[in-house]
Scaffold this motif. Structure first.
Motif, PDB file in Angstrom:
ATOM      1  N   GLY A 269       0.828  -1.201   0.000  1.00 45.89           N
ATOM      2  CA  GLY A 269       0.000   0.000   0.000  1.00 45.89           C
ATOM      3  C   GLY A 269       0.860   1.248   0.000  1.00 45.89           C
ATOM      4  N   PRO A 270       0.245   2.424   0.191  1.00 40.30           N
ATOM      5  CA  PRO A 270       0.980   3.684   0.056  1.00 40.30           C
ATOM      6  C   PRO A 270       1.538   4.255   1.360  1.00 40.30           C
ATOM      7  CG  PRO A 270      -1.366   4.140   0.158  1.00 40.30           C
ATOM      8  CD  PRO A 270      -1.216   2.644   0.279  1.00 40.30           C
ATOM      9  N   ARG A 271       1.429   3.517   2.488  1.00 39.01           N
ATOM     10  CA  ARG A 271       1.817   4.071   3.787  1.00 39.01           C
ATOM     11  C   ARG A 271       3.315   3.869   4.029  1.00 39.01           C
ATOM     12  NH1 ARG A 271      -2.301   0.569   7.148  1.00 39.01           N
ATOM     13  NH2 ARG A 271      -1.132  -0.954   5.908  1.00 39.01           N
ATOM     14  N   VAL A 272       4.010   4.955   4.290  1.00 38.03           N
ATOM     15  CA  VAL A 272       5.465   4.934   4.395  1.00 38.03           C
ATOM     16  C   VAL A 272       5.903   5.393   5.779  1.00 38.03           C
ATOM     17  CG1 VAL A 272       7.620   5.846   3.463  1.00 38.03           C
ATOM     18  CG2 VAL A 272       5.693   5.417   1.939  1.00 38.03           C
ATOM     19  N   ALA A 273       6.802   4.625   6.373  1.00 35.26           N
ATOM     20  CA  ALA A 273       7.449   5.038   7.618  1.00 35.26           C
ATOM     21  C   ALA A 273       8.827   5.591   7.284  1.00 35.26           C
ATOM     22  CB  ALA A 273       7.564   3.861   8.577  1.00 35.26           C
ATOM     23  N   VAL A 274       9.248   6.633   8.012  1.00 33.63           N
ATOM     24  CA  VAL A 274      10.556   7.249   7.809  1.00 33.63           C
ATOM     25  C   VAL A 274      11.337   7.156   9.110  1.00 33.63           C
ATOM     26  CG1 VAL A 274      11.815   9.340   7.185  1.00 33.63           C
ATOM     27  CG2 VAL A 274       9.606   8.831   6.093  1.00 33.63           C
ATOM     28  N   VAL A 275      12.538   6.563   9.043  1.00 35.12           N
ATOM     29  CA  VAL A 275      13.409   6.425  10.210  1.00 35.12           C
ATOM     30  C   VAL A 275      14.780   6.954   9.837  1.00 35.12           C
ATOM     31  CG1 VAL A 275      14.543   4.814  11.789  1.00 35.12           C
ATOM     32  CG2 VAL A 275      12.166   4.433  11.112  1.00 35.12           C
ATOM     33  N   GLY A 276      15.403   7.739  10.747  1.00 31.76           N
ATOM     34  CA  GLY A 276      16.737   8.241  10.473  1.00 31.76           C
ATOM     35  C   GLY A 276      17.388   8.817  11.709  1.00 31.76           C
ATOM     36  N   ASN A 277      18.555   9.373  11.486  1.00 30.87           N
ATOM     37  CA  ASN A 277      19.271  10.013  12.598  1.00 30.87           C
ATOM     38  C   ASN A 277      19.471  11.494  12.333  1.00 30.87           C
ATOM     39  OD1 ASN A 277      21.150   9.849  10.579  1.00 30.87           O
ATOM     40  ND2 ASN A 277      22.827   9.107  11.889  1.00 30.87           N
ATOM     41  N   SER A 278      18.593  12.059  11.493  1.00 28.23           N
ATOM     42  CA  SER A 278      18.638  13.496  11.205  1.00 28.23           C
ATOM     43  C   SER A 278      17.218  13.987  10.971  1.00 28.23           C
ATOM     44  CB  SER A 278      19.498  13.769   9.959  1.00 28.23           C
ATOM     45  OG  SER A 278      19.267  15.080   9.477  1.00 28.23           O
ATOM     46  N   THR A 279      16.775  14.920  11.792  1.00 23.80           N
ATOM     47  CA  THR A 279      15.420  15.464  11.646  1.00 23.80           C
ATOM     48  C   THR A 279      15.251  16.152  10.296  1.00 23.80           C
ATOM     49  OG1 THR A 279      15.220  15.791  14.030  1.00 23.80           O
ATOM     50  CG2 THR A 279      13.743  17.083  12.606  1.00 23.80           C
ATOM     51  N   ALA A 280      16.252  16.910   9.873  1.00 22.88           N
ATOM     52  CA  ALA A 280      16.140  17.667   8.624  1.00 22.88           C
ATOM     53  C   ALA A 280      15.982  16.734   7.427  1.00 22.88           C
ATOM     54  CB  ALA A 280      17.367  18.562   8.445  1.00 22.88           C
ATOM     55  N   ILE A 281      16.814  15.690   7.377  1.00 17.22           N
ATOM     56  CA  ILE A 281      16.738  14.780   6.241  1.00 17.22           C
ATOM     57  C   ILE A 281      15.449  13.959   6.303  1.00 17.22           C
ATOM     58  CG2 ILE A 281      17.853  12.841   5.088  1.00 17.22           C
ATOM     59  CD1 ILE A 281      20.509  13.933   5.880  1.00 17.22           C
ATOM     60  N   GLY A 282      15.024  13.602   7.519  1.00 20.90           N
ATOM     61  CA  GLY A 282      13.773  12.876   7.667  1.00 20.90           C
ATOM     62  C   GLY A 282      12.588  13.685   7.178  1.00 20.90           C
ATOM     63  N   LEU A 283      12.592  14.988   7.455  1.00 18.39           N
ATOM     64  CA  LEU A 283      11.510  15.850   6.977  1.00 18.39           C
ATOM     65  C   LEU A 283      11.527  15.982   5.458  1.00 18.39           C
ATOM     66  CD1 LEU A 283      11.477  18.678   9.693  1.00 18.39           C
ATOM     67  CD2 LEU A 283       9.739  16.912   9.290  1.00 18.39           C
ATOM     68  N   LEU A 284      12.730  16.030   4.860  1.00 15.97           N
ATOM     69  CA  LEU A 284      12.810  16.058   3.400  1.00 15.97           C
ATOM     70  C   LEU A 284      12.152  14.823   2.803  1.00 15.97           C
ATOM     71  CD1 LEU A 284      16.417  17.333   2.563  1.00 15.97           C
ATOM     72  CD2 LEU A 284      14.259  18.420   1.956  1.00 15.97           C
ATOM     73  N   ALA A 285      12.435  13.661   3.392  1.00 16.69           N
ATOM     74  CA  ALA A 285      11.839  12.422   2.909  1.00 16.69           C
ATOM     75  C   ALA A 285      10.326  12.441   3.073  1.00 16.69           C
ATOM     76  CB  ALA A 285      12.442  11.224   3.646  1.00 16.69           C
ATOM     77  N   ALA A 286       9.849  12.934   4.231  1.00 17.61           N
ATOM     78  CA  ALA A 286       8.411  12.975   4.493  1.00 17.61           C
ATOM     79  C   ALA A 286       7.706  13.936   3.538  1.00 17.61           C
ATOM     80  CB  ALA A 286       8.158  13.379   5.943  1.00 17.61           C
ATOM     81  N   ASP A 287       8.290  15.108   3.313  1.00 19.01           N
ATOM     82  CA  ASP A 287       7.685  16.082   2.391  1.00 19.01           C
ATOM     83  C   ASP A 287       7.573  15.508   0.981  1.00 19.01           C
ATOM     84  OD1 ASP A 287       7.362  17.953   4.352  1.00 19.01           O
ATOM     85  OD2 ASP A 287       9.159  19.119   3.844  1.00 19.01           O
ATOM     86  N   THR A 288       8.630  14.849   0.532  1.00 22.29           N
ATOM     87  CA  THR A 288       8.612  14.265  -0.809  1.00 22.29           C
ATOM     88  C   THR A 288       7.557  13.167  -0.907  1.00 22.29           C
ATOM     89  OG1 THR A 288      10.980  14.711  -0.996  1.00 22.29           O
ATOM     90  CG2 THR A 288      10.017  13.209  -2.610  1.00 22.29           C
ATOM     91  N   ALA A 289       7.428  12.361   0.142  1.00 19.13           N
ATOM     92  CA  ALA A 289       6.429  11.296   0.146  1.00 19.13           C
ATOM     93  C   ALA A 289       5.023  11.864  -0.007  1.00 19.13           C
ATOM     94  CB  ALA A 289       6.541  10.474   1.423  1.00 19.13           C
ATOM     95  N   LEU A 290       4.717  12.899   0.760  1.00 25.85           N
ATOM     96  CA  LEU A 290       3.384  13.503   0.671  1.00 25.85           C
ATOM     97  C   LEU A 290       3.161  14.137  -0.702  1.00 25.85           C
ATOM     98  CD1 LEU A 290       3.172  15.115   4.231  1.00 25.85           C
ATOM     99  CD2 LEU A 290       1.966  13.074   3.412  1.00 25.85           C
ATOM    100  N   ALA A 291       4.188  14.771  -1.231  1.00 29.67           N
ATOM    101  CA  ALA A 291       4.058  15.398  -2.552  1.00 29.67           C
ATOM    102  C   ALA A 291       3.812  14.367  -3.645  1.00 29.67           C
ATOM    103  CB  ALA A 291       5.316  16.207  -2.869  1.00 29.67           C
ATOM    104  N   GLN A 292       4.257  13.129  -3.440  1.00 23.78           N
ATOM    105  CA  GLN A 292       4.092  12.066  -4.427  1.00 23.78           C
ATOM    106  C   GLN A 292       2.831  11.232  -4.202  1.00 23.78           C
ATOM    107  OE1 GLN A 292       5.993  11.332  -7.237  1.00 23.78           O
ATOM    108  NE2 GLN A 292       6.799  13.376  -6.792  1.00 23.78           N
ATOM    109  N   GLY A 293       1.981  11.691  -3.298  1.00 19.55           N
ATOM    110  CA  GLY A 293       0.725  10.987  -3.069  1.00 19.55           C
ATOM    111  C   GLY A 293       0.832   9.804  -2.129  1.00 19.55           C
ATOM    112  N   LEU A 294       1.969   9.645  -1.457  1.00 17.78           N
ATOM    113  CA  LEU A 294       2.103   8.594  -0.453  1.00 17.78           C
ATOM    114  C   LEU A 294       1.545   9.094   0.882  1.00 17.78           C
ATOM    115  CD1 LEU A 294       5.731   7.384  -1.307  1.00 17.78           C
ATOM    116  CD2 LEU A 294       3.564   6.395  -2.068  1.00 17.78           C
TER     117      LEU A 294
END
Length: 889
Positions: free
Chosen positions: A487-512
């Motif tokens: 399905g389209p639900r994505v979890a993001v795990v990392g050791n950097s808040t800034a990079i994690g937010l970049l991943a999350a923003d891109t996921a939402l922009a792509q309809g995930l």
């Protein structure tokens, strides 16, 4: 009728069940001597089965009768291998009826290759063109092989048995079963022909040079370095050996059979080489030589001659101007390319049209840890094309993912059919270049395709389209190494808040969707804490996929974190894909690789991307593909209430004008659409105010009035339309204004349809597909943004449902912001009826229904415009055939 004058489109090159080819054409009186020789090679048993008696010699009278036909009531096809007839099929009309008796005979050495089935397909197609609808056949009961040809063709065959003879009868109109049978045979035959190309037991390098700067030296070197599993024979007329291997002055002097010949001589010498290969019985050619179609008309003619001659002698051709072919199978180890290294073994197949890019593609695959199963760089595609490779990869157990670099299409309609079928089991990722230009070199072997058509083709077929080679590899790495997301639900795990937010923003922009907030374990967290967070995310039932973003800390080596991540992944049982941004590595880091059979990273390896955006984009593409693959395929639906015969009568009665087209008048358009159950809101055309009043009374108030001038009627400001006219005075006033505005007396008066959202549906001719069905919402903004969706016919019910939901403005139809939703089912029904019309009537080159008012009450068609023209060539219909060299396939 002139016995030499047959329809040229009846000629065809066809692939047989063992992967070889023959040339099929109608017989002519000139074939008499060949026919005698053919008859002489038949065994007594075969002659007995065909003629129900010994028949050792063919008398002159019979020879003339068999070789002289009228190509109408009496039709015969010969299958030619080189200059020899190897099979004959014929039909004879029975007493001026709609039936004909059909029979064939195949030379003993070529029986079991599928020639009987192919002859039946082509004879049936020719008979339908000549107005026949039924075949009969008389077959000896002991001739089980011929009985099976008829029985297994997919037609409804009736049988009667009398005195050792089986009498067969069947209608020859295509059925779903007969089409499916033919396509299944086509798949097996074309797959086998590619298998022969990629699994040769022996190879000759023609033009193998002792000069290390020549391509003939490079190909030979690469074959030897790659440790090809069979013998390699250099062909060089001036040296006794090349690179320590005995050389032969001609391929004819090689003592053993040659399965594959790699041709690396100058273009001017290829004809001579071809003659030798044909005489030797070589099964396939890879022509790396340039100087053919890419150089202009003269080179194109030579290229077409090369392909035609090869096919006529049973060979398939890759190239010319090709980089070559390779197969990493441990039992083959084939590197017949100009690239120096055989790539690592993997489960990804790659087709590339560009020889120039091929070497770079192979190098990039190695750098990023993508193993390949097979690779074909087809160059000018005089014969073997991407469609052939799709047929092969569908049943190739060594290939799980398919990559395509396409510069042009030879037969997009067939591509769509094959890709749609293959994509249900194996993902296809494609980069299509040439969006804004087609070079002259490509035009020789391609069909021009509009960009919107390409997008429709890929969406409908489930092909993952990417914009660049970098994106191609990004997506391929995830598909090759990780499972598909559920399905389209994505979890993001990392050791950097800034990079994690970049991943999350891109996921939402792509309809995930995000399965919770990104998890940041902190820059100081150790490998154990990092692994625990990854494990928790993977175990989360609300997550379908995981993105891991990792910035190496200063205190602890990054490899420790990689080992911790890999241990979590190796525990298994979760079947969720992981994309990472790890250690700033692009590809598969050694620390996250699970070795495959050939040493390259295999299934379970975690791919890494240089940025979180690229990791998420790859995951988004894979997620959309997984959604397409799991969605119902739909069924090909033909709505009730269609009268195809009446529609053909209407179209046949219309003559085209000097431009080769004809705009159909309103009454004819209404009758034509009515044959397909498409009803227009009742209207009248009037030429005076009094007529307008009478028409309004007959239709029933309220009415709408429209100018007959399309330039006024379809303007977005509705200047040529008057709505909700509820009385006589309003009708008279509207008539006067519209007549004055257009300076013409005729005006439409139409019953008001229920209010709804204005849509536009249409059919448009496409030189590649034949016809596309389009759908969008009417209006200036939709027109400006090109908010139209397209699908190629034939359409399934699932395609129709997807089409009416595809435009960006489509949510307006589904009850946007609490509005009453429109009847989407009525729109889907309308789409399917237009698709049926397009399939039945290729003469309809353009059709527009606008406006179509969509509301909860249904879909109401207010206006229609139909243009007829000569039927386009349908490259994926009719009996099986290879495309003409340089043409669509």
């Amino acid at each position: 009728m002139d016995p030499f004058d047959y329809p040229r489109h009846w000629e065809a090159d066809v692939v047989l069940s063992d992967g070889g080819t023959v040339h099929l054409r109608p017989i002519t009186p000139d074939d008499g001597e060949k026919l005698l020789a053919f008859h002489g090679r038949l065994s007594e048993r075969t002659r007995y089965y065909r003629y129900f008696g010994p028949y050792p010699r063919m008398p002159k009278r019979d020879l003339e009768r068999f070789s002289t036909v009228d190509h109408a009531d009496r039709v015969a096809f010969v299958a030619l291998l080189g200059d020899d007839i190897v099979a004959v099929g014929r039909y004879d009309r029975l007493n001026h009826t709609g039936s004909a008796e059909v029979a064939f005979v195949v030379e003993d050495a070529h029986q079991g290759r599928g020639l009987g089935s192919i002859l039946l397909e082509h004879l049936a197609a020719a008979a339908r063109e000549r107005g026949l609808g039924r075949f009969t056949a008389e077959v000896l009961a002991e001739n089980g092989q011929m009985v099976r040809v008829f029985r297994d063709a997919g037609y409804g065959v009736s049988r009667a048995f009398e005195e050792g003879v089986v009498h067969l009868e069947f209608d020859i109109d295509p059925t779903e079963e007969s089409v499916e049978v033919a396509r299944a045979r086509e798949q097996r035959a074309e797959a086998r022909s590619v298998h022969n190309l990629l699994h040769p037991k022996s190879i000759a390098v023609i033009g193998a040079s002792t000069d290390r700067t020549k391509i003939g030296n490079a190909v030979l070197t690469n074959l030897l370095t790659g440790d090809f599993a069979g013998p390699v024979y250099p062909v060089n007329a001036e040296h006794r050996s090349v690179r320590g291997v005995r050389a032969y002055p001609s391929v004819l002097e090689i003592p053993d059979d040659v399965d594959l010949a790699v041709v690396a001589v100058p273009a001017a010498s290829v004809d001579e080489v071809m003659d030798a290969c044909l005489a030797k019985g070589v099964k396939a050619l890879v022509v790396v030589t340039s100087g053919f179609g890419e150089t202009g008309p003269g080179g194109l003619s030579a290229e077409r001659r090369l392909a035609a001659e090869a096919r006529a002698h049973g060979m398939r051709v890759v190239g010319p101007n090709a980089l070559g072919v390779l197969n990493t199978d441990a039992g083959v180890r084939l590197n017949a390319t100009l690239a120096p290294n055989l790539p690592a073994r993997g489960r990804t197949g790659f087709f590339c049209q560009s020889g120039a890019l091929g070497t770079a593609i192979l190098a990039t695959a190695a750098e990023r840890g993508l193993g390949l199963s097979t690779f074909v760089s087809a160059g000018n595609r005089s014969d073997v094309s991407g469609n052939d490779l799709l047929q092969y990869w569908e049943t190739d157990p060594a290939t799980d993912v398919v990559l395509l670099y396409l510069e042009s299409f030879g037969n997009p309609r067939k591509f769509a059919r094959l890709a749609r079928r293959l994509g249900r089991t194996k993902p296809i990722v494609a980069v299509k270049s040439g969006r804004h230009a087609v070079t002259p070199a490509l035009a020789a072997t391609s069909v021009p395709v509009d960009e919107s058509s390409v997008q429709a083709l890929f969406e409908q077929a489930g092909v993952i389209r990417v914009e660049s080679l970098a994106q191609l590899f990004d997506t391929a790495l995830l598909l090759a190494h990780q499972p598909l997301p559920a399905g389209p639900r994505v979890a993001v795990v990392g050791n950097s808040t800034a990079i994690g937010l970049l991943a999350a923003d891109t996921a939402l922009a792509q309809g995930l969707e995000l399965a919770g907030d990104p998890v940041d374990v902190g820059a100081q967290a150790g490998p154990e804490a990092f692994a625990a967070a990854v494990k928790e995310a993977l175990d989360n039932p609300d997550a379908d996929a995981l993105v891991v973003v990792f910035v190496p800390p200063l205190a602890v080596p990054g490899t420790s974190f990689a080992r911790a991540l890999r241990e979590v992944v190796e525990q298994g049982g979760r079947n969720k894909p992981i994309a990472s941004t790890f250690l700033a590595v692009e590809g598969v880091p050694a620390e996250l690789a699970v070795p495959g059979p050939g040493g390259a990273p295999g299934r379970g390896s975690v791919p890494s991307y240089p940025s979180p955006e690229r990791a998420v984009l790859a995951l988004a593409r894979v997620t959309r593909y997984a959604r397409w693959r799991s969605a119902p395929q739909g069924t090909f639906v033909r709505p009730d209430g269609i009268d195809r015969d009446a529609a053909h009568v209407i179209v046949d009665s219309l003559k085209l004008d000097d431009t080769g087209e004809r705009l159909v008048d309103d009454d004819t358009a209404v009758r034509l659409l009515g044959c397909y159950g498409v009803e227009l809101v009742p209207f009248r055309v009037v030429t005076s105010a009094d007529e307008a009043v009478r028409a309004a009374g007959e239709l029933g108030y309220p009415v709408a009035m429209k100018s007959t001038d399309d330039r006024l009627r379809h303007r977005t400001d509705l200047v040529g339309v008057r709505l909700d006219l509820s009385g006589e005075e309003a009708v008279r006033t509207a008539y006067a204004m519209l007549a004055e505005m257009s300076d013409r007396p005729d005006v439409y008066v139409q019953r008001m349809a229920p209010k709804g959202i204005s849509c536009v549906l249409g059919l448009q001719d496409d030189p590649s597909f034949g016809t596309l069905v389009s759908f969008g919402l009417s209006g200036l903004v939709s027109d400006l943004l090109g908010d139209r969706a397209y699908r190629a016919v034939p359409l399934t019910d699932a395609d129709a449902a997807a089409l009416v939901r595809a435009p960006k403005a489509a949510p307006l139809l589904a009850g946007y912001r609490g509005d009453e939703p429109a009847d989407l089912g009525a729109l889907q029904e309308l789409v399917l009826r237009l698709a049926a019309l397009a399939e039945d009537l290729p003469e309809v080159r353009q059709l527009t229904l606008e406006p179509v008012l969509a509301s909860a009450a249904g879909a109401y068609v207010s206006s229609a415009r139909v243009t007829l023209g000569p039927p386009p060539s349908r490259h994926d219909t009719g009996p099986r055939r290879l495309r003409s060299p340089g043409g669509a396939r």
